[in-house]
Design a protein around this motif. Structure first.
Motif, short mmCIF file in Angstrom:
data_model
loop_
_atom_site.label_atom_id
_atom_site.label_comp_id
_atom_site.label_asym_id
_atom_site.label_seq_id
_atom_site.Cartn_x
_atom_site.Cartn_y
_atom_site.Cartn_z
N TRP A 105 0.83 -1.21 0.00
CA TRP A 105 0.00 0.00 0.00
C TRP A 105 0.87 1.26 0.00
N HIS A 109 0.20 1.22 -3.94
CA HIS A 109 -1.25 1.20 -4.09
C HIS A 109 -1.94 2.14 -3.11
N ARG A 110 -1.53 3.37 -3.07
CA ARG A 110 -2.12 4.33 -2.13
C ARG A 110 -3.60 4.60 -2.42
N GLU A 111 -4.04 4.25 -3.62
CA GLU A 111 -5.44 4.48 -3.96
C GLU A 111 -6.37 3.44 -3.34
N SER A 112 -5.81 2.36 -2.82
CA SER A 112 -6.63 1.26 -2.31
C SER A 112 -7.27 1.60 -0.96
N LYS A 113 -8.54 1.22 -0.82
CA LYS A 113 -9.22 1.35 0.47
C LYS A 113 -9.07 0.08 1.31
N ASN A 131 -7.78 1.50 4.57
CA ASN A 131 -7.62 2.95 4.59
C ASN A 131 -6.23 3.37 5.07
N ASP A 227 -10.46 -4.26 -2.51
CA ASP A 227 -10.51 -3.63 -3.83
C ASP A 227 -9.22 -3.88 -4.60
N CYS A 261 -15.56 -4.70 -7.87
CA CYS A 261 -14.64 -3.67 -7.38
C CYS A 261 -13.23 -4.21 -7.12
#
Length: 291
Positions: A105, A109-113, A131, A227, A261
């Motif tokens: 992350w 993959h900073r966009e991942s929730k 998050n 996701d 998703c």
């Protein structure tokens, strides 16, 4: 300068904040508790880091106690955090793949929730990041997906139970699959090489392995609804050319809503994934504790 340390049964791997990489061969002493611990302390202290993240394969508590490491028994019962902090070094200690997931992350993959990382090599580990926060559970043992049962009364796992996902999806599980088909024992890398040469028996073993891989992934996706799913680890890296259909087969096997998703990726950090995750955790710790 901070660094991440990944403690394995064959190598201790180090990744420094400036990108330097180090590997220390420890297989010959990994079952000698006293020598192994002295080596760990020496590696951690080398270079006088200001903070260290330490990744350990096994059931590791939030307090840094390694309750059980199925593949590195010399660590069982060790309060690693206490040992390192007594040397005057600020550190955080935790499960290797939980830390590895945070590294995925943090760097990629900073966009991942909700990111799920599955790593398959000597064993099978997993980590989950929600998050931007690693999910470690109530006492540090979350995401031991390698030890969820996928076949009641199945093959023996290194943890001592039968039918665990790891008993089928790991280096030793893959070797066992090949032996059950061929009646011949080969190391995992030898089977992969034979598969790359077109050997039909090895290719059959790869296919059985993939069936168990997808079955476990379906369970994980239905339970966690990530996701982003990242696949990594030495065994998966070595057989990457045979895994091109895993995403398609997985998405076809899970329910439509979680599939809608979900994105699937392969890790890019190879053998330093867990050290990278440990470094990321040390950076997070340092940032939080700074004035």
């Amino acid at each position: 300068m901070r660094k991440g340390v990944d403690i394995g049964g064959t190598f201790i791997k180090v990744l420094w904040e400036d990108g330097r990489r180090q590997k220390f061969y420890v297989k010959d002493i990994s079952r000698d508790g006293e020598k192994f611990i002295k080596t760990i302390v020496s590696v951690v202290k080398e270079g006088e880091p200001e903070a260290v993240g330490i990744a350990v394969a096994g059931f590791t508590s939030l307090e840094g106690v390694v309750y059980k490491s199925p593949n590195i028994p010399a660590l069982d019962g060790l309060n690693l955090k206490e040992i390192i902090t007594s040397e005057g070094i600020k550190c955080i200690v935790g499960n290797d793949v939980s830390f590895g997931a945070f590294g995925e992350w943090y760097y990629d993959h900073r966009e991942s929730k909700s990111l799920l990382f599955i790593a398959i090599g000597t064993g099978l580990g997993a980590g989950f990041v929600i998050n931007g926060e690693p999910y470690l559970g109530a006492c540090g043992s979350s995401l031991e997906l390698g030890h969820h049962i996928i076949k009641v009364g199945g093959e023996l796992c290194n943890c001592g139970r039968a039918g665990c996902w790891e008993a089928y999806c790991s280096s030793y599980g893959f070797e066992r699959i090949y032996k059950s088909i061929s009646q011949e024992y080969l190391r995992d890398y030898q089977v992969v090489e034979k598969a790359k040469q077109g050997d039909q028996t090895a290719l059959s073993a790869v296919e059985v392995f993939k069936e168990y891989l997808i079955a476990g992934l379906v369970n994980a996706v239905h339970i966690l609804n990530p996701d982003v799913l990242v696949l990594g680890g030495g065994l998966l890296d070595s057989m990457r050319e045979f895994l091109g259909d895993v995403k398609e087969r997985l998405l076809a096997s899970v329910e439509k809503l979680p599939a809608s998703c979900l994105s699937v990726a392969f890790s890019s950090c190879e053998e330093f994934c867990m050290a990278r995750g440990a470094l990321a955790m040390s950076l997070k710790l340092f940032e939080q504790s700074s004035p």
